[in-house]
Design a protein around this motif. Structure first.
Motif, PDB file in Angstrom:
ATOM      1  N   ARG A   2     -57.623  68.891  24.044  1.00  0.00           N
ATOM      2  CA  ARG A   2     -58.826  69.113  24.817  1.00  0.00           C
ATOM      3  C   ARG A   2     -59.162  67.866  25.613  1.00  0.00           C
ATOM      4  NH1 ARG A   2     -63.849  67.582  22.415  1.00  0.00           N
ATOM      5  NH2 ARG A   2     -63.581  66.407  20.497  1.00  0.00           N
ATOM      6  N   HIS A   5     -64.921  64.691  28.111  1.00  0.00           N
ATOM      7  CA  HIS A   5     -65.684  64.067  29.185  1.00  0.00           C
ATOM      8  C   HIS A   5     -66.960  63.436  28.618  1.00  0.00           C
ATOM      9  CE1 HIS A   5     -63.072  65.967  32.083  1.00  0.00           C
ATOM     10  NE2 HIS A   5     -63.287  67.122  31.513  1.00  0.00           N
ATOM     11  N   TRP A  44     -50.809  72.222  34.989  1.00  0.00           N
ATOM     12  CA  TRP A  44     -52.250  72.416  35.119  1.00  0.00           C
ATOM     13  C   TRP A  44     -52.686  73.695  34.421  1.00  0.00           C
ATOM     14  CZ3 TRP A  44     -55.567  68.934  35.734  1.00  0.00           C
ATOM     15  CH2 TRP A  44     -55.429  67.887  36.649  1.00  0.00           C
ATOM     16  N   ARG A  47     -52.887  73.238  30.919  1.00  0.00           N
ATOM     17  CA  ARG A  47     -53.860  72.202  30.574  1.00  0.00           C
ATOM     18  C   ARG A  47     -53.219  71.081  29.757  1.00  0.00           C
ATOM     19  NH1 ARG A  47     -59.646  74.211  28.788  1.00  0.00           N
ATOM     20  NH2 ARG A  47     -60.080  72.110  29.602  1.00  0.00           N
ATOM     21  N   THR A  50     -54.064  65.794  32.815  1.00  0.00           N
ATOM     22  CA  THR A  50     -55.483  65.652  33.134  1.00  0.00           C
ATOM     23  C   THR A  50     -55.707  65.174  34.561  1.00  0.00           C
ATOM     24  OG1 THR A  50     -55.637  63.357  32.342  1.00  0.00           O
ATOM     25  CG2 THR A  50     -55.995  65.124  30.725  1.00  0.00           C
ATOM     26  N   SER A  51     -54.650  64.739  35.251  1.00  0.00           N
ATOM     27  CA  SER A  51     -54.781  64.276  36.629  1.00  0.00           C
ATOM     28  C   SER A  51     -53.454  64.445  37.346  1.00  0.00           C
ATOM     29  CB  SER A  51     -55.201  62.801  36.685  1.00  0.00           C
ATOM     30  OG  SER A  51     -56.522  62.613  36.231  1.00  0.00           O
ATOM     31  N   ASN A  71     -58.636  75.242  42.538  1.00  0.00           N
ATOM     32  CA  ASN A  71     -58.637  75.027  41.089  1.00  0.00           C
ATOM     33  C   ASN A  71     -59.391  73.732  40.813  1.00  0.00           C
ATOM     34  OD1 ASN A  71     -56.495  77.089  39.743  1.00  0.00           O
ATOM     35  ND2 ASN A  71     -55.817  76.485  41.788  1.00  0.00           N
ATOM     36  N   ARG A  72     -60.684  73.833  40.661  1.00  0.00           N
ATOM     37  CA  ARG A  72     -61.532  72.655  40.574  1.00  0.00           C
ATOM     38  C   ARG A  72     -61.288  71.820  39.324  1.00  0.00           C
ATOM     39  NH1 ARG A  72     -62.573  70.713  45.221  1.00  0.00           N
ATOM     40  NH2 ARG A  72     -63.383  72.263  46.670  1.00  0.00           N
ATOM     41  N   LYS A  73     -60.591  72.377  38.348  1.00  0.00           N
ATOM     42  CA  LYS A  73     -60.246  71.576  37.177  1.00  0.00           C
ATOM     43  C   LYS A  73     -59.046  70.676  37.443  1.00  0.00           C
ATOM     44  CE  LYS A  73     -62.174  74.744  33.734  1.00  0.00           C
ATOM     45  NZ  LYS A  73     -61.905  75.581  32.549  1.00  0.00           N
ATOM     46  N   ASN A  75     -57.838  67.718  38.852  1.00  0.00           N
ATOM     47  CA  ASN A  75     -58.332  66.442  39.371  1.00  0.00           C
ATOM     48  C   ASN A  75     -57.203  65.736  40.113  1.00  0.00           C
ATOM     49  OD1 ASN A  75     -60.849  66.761  37.871  1.00  0.00           O
ATOM     50  ND2 ASN A  75     -59.600  66.363  36.063  1.00  0.00           N
ATOM     51  N   SER A 296     -59.756  62.012  32.288  1.00  0.00           N
ATOM     52  CA  SER A 296     -59.134  62.161  33.599  1.00  0.00           C
ATOM     53  C   SER A 296     -59.630  61.069  34.533  1.00  0.00           C
ATOM     54  CB  SER A 296     -59.468  63.540  34.195  1.00  0.00           C
ATOM     55  OG  SER A 296     -60.815  63.567  34.637  1.00  0.00           O
ATOM     56  N   LYS A 298     -61.134  61.713  37.166  1.00  0.00           N
ATOM     57  CA  LYS A 298     -62.475  62.142  37.584  1.00  0.00           C
ATOM     58  C   LYS A 298     -63.533  61.534  36.679  1.00  0.00           C
ATOM     59  CE  LYS A 298     -65.280  66.196  38.691  1.00  0.00           C
ATOM     60  NZ  LYS A 298     -65.340  67.674  38.722  1.00  0.00           N
TER      61      LYS A 298
END
Length: 308
Positions: A2, A5, A44, A47, A50-51, A71-73, A75, A296, A298
């Motif tokens: 996971r 953040h 991606w 998952r 992460t970047s 795909n806003r996830k 980064n 990430s 982000k």
């Protein structure tokens, strides 16, 4: 696996975990070719990264940008590109005028090596081109998370002529972190002069409020004779286990071992090994066992912007 953040933000703000180990898993060279794009998009969807870093001048950058925009996830940082090192695959500047002539060969491609960039490039040409790459990424729908240097052409590793202060100017302007590991000053392959140069650049980034990572994990790009997946897994897993406190980035160059990749590099099989490692359940379990928290770029960017 996971992505953490909120907890990471609390750790930094409240110092709840001063010895925490944080890992960014980054897919390099997004946009270079179709095979790499496909592999990175699969990672991606799973998952397991992460970047990623997009090569805006790359031949397949539009496909990469279209994916990221929807795909806003995903980064995405801008992999500032000034070299075109593959004999069969060539690209040039996104700037379409004479201001960047010093960045190009007679055929209109980027120089093949970072050494040639250091020797040939005018500083204002570099500034113009890298700014235009950032702007092009934004126009394509990307919300950049950080800046980075493809093949180290901004770092001065070939001959000591770097463009890092120029890059830091853009980091301040666009409010973005830069990928420069602090541990670079301890690398044995650097001359004393280069170590001192990087100390000065790290001090400059700190004064400007530009976040840097602490360390970097990356395998040699070339596949050694007889090197197989067990070797790659062992090397990367050992590096993960030996991570120190702070932020480390694991950089991979994932692809399937396709005919396209085999035309680009004799190390195409190693590209698939790095893809397989990201998908490996043992790798995911290792992160749990080692209590390594995934973040990430982000996250790093948002901490930078909150601090201002």
């Amino acid at each position: 696996m996971r992505i953490v953040h909120k907890e990471w933000s609390e750790d930094l703000n409240k110092r709840r975990c001063p010895n925490g180990r944080y890992l960014i898993i980054t897919a390099d060279d997004f946009g270079l070719c179709h095979s790499m794009n496909e592999a990175i998009m699969e990672l991606w969807e799973a998952r397991t990264i992460t970047s990623a870093m997009i090569m805006v001048p790359g031949p397949w950058a539009k496909q990469a940008a279209d994916y990221a925009a929807h795909n806003r996830k995903a980064n995405i940082g801008v992999h500032l590109t000034l070299t075109s090192s593959f004999p069969q695959y060539k690209w040039g500047p996104v700037t379409r005028d004479g201001r960047v002539q010093s960045l190009m060969t007679q055929e209109g491609h980027f120089w093949g090596t970072s050494a040639e960039v250091e020797h040939q490039a005018a500083e204002e040409a570099v500034r113009t081109e890298v700014r235009n790459q950032i702007e092009a990424a934004i126009r394509m729908g990307i919300d950049p998370t950080h800046l980075d240097s493809h093949e180290g052409s901004l770092l001065g590793l070939a001959g000591g002529r770097d463009f890092l202060e120029l890059a830091f100017d853009l980091c301040e302007e666009y409010r973005l972190p830069f990928k420069l590991p602090r541990n670079i000053v301890n690398q044995s392959f650097l001359s004393p002069q280069m170590r001192e140069l990087f100390r000065k650049r790290i001090d400059s980034a700190d004064r400007r409020g530009i976040p840097l990572i602490d360390d970097l994990i990356i395998l040699p790009y070339e596949q050694e004779q007889g090197e197989g997946y067990p070797d790659v897994r062992r090397q990367l897993s050992q590096a993960i286990q030996e991570m120190k406190a702070g932020i480390t980035e694991l950089v991979v160059h994932p692809s399937r071992d396709t005919a396209e990749m085999r035309t680009l590099t004799p190390s195409s099989a190693k590209r698939e090994m790095e893809y397989n490692y990201c998908m490996d359940k043992e790798f995911r379990q290792l992160l749990v066992d080692e209590e390594i928290r995934l973040i990430s770029w982000k996250d790093v960017r948002e901490q930078m912007r909150l601090a201002r």
